[in-house]
Design a protein around this motif. Structure first.
Motif: not given
Length: 75
Positions: A21-42
């Motif tokens: 959530k903190q990273l998503a807010e810092h980058l102005s992206v959704s938490q889902q986007t960060v989650s996809k990055w963290c799981t290497n889905y995207s």
């Protein structure tokens, strides 16, 4: 077939005591986007990688360091 690990965002978030959530807010992206990055889905774009590295106070190279090696790799 194993899923390839392309980045270490999840590991560094934990190491730095930061949340998706903190990273998503810092980058102005959704938490889902960060989650996809963290799981290497995207994967994040190159500019996003630099922003992530800045947020985590690490180098981009540290984010992209391979975590597994094949016997055919020459290191």
């Amino acid at each position: 077939m194993e899923k390839q690990i392309y980045n270490r965002i999840k590991a560094f978030l934990a190491l730095k005591h930061k949340t998706n959530k903190q990273l998503a807010e810092h980058l102005s992206v959704s938490q889902q986007t960060v989650s996809k990055w963290c799981t290497n889905y995207s994967q994040p774009s190159i500019p996003e990688l630099y922003n992530i590295a800045s947020f985590l106070q690490i180098s981009v190279c540290e984010l992209l360091e391979p975590t597994t090696f094949n016997q055919s790799d020459n290191f």
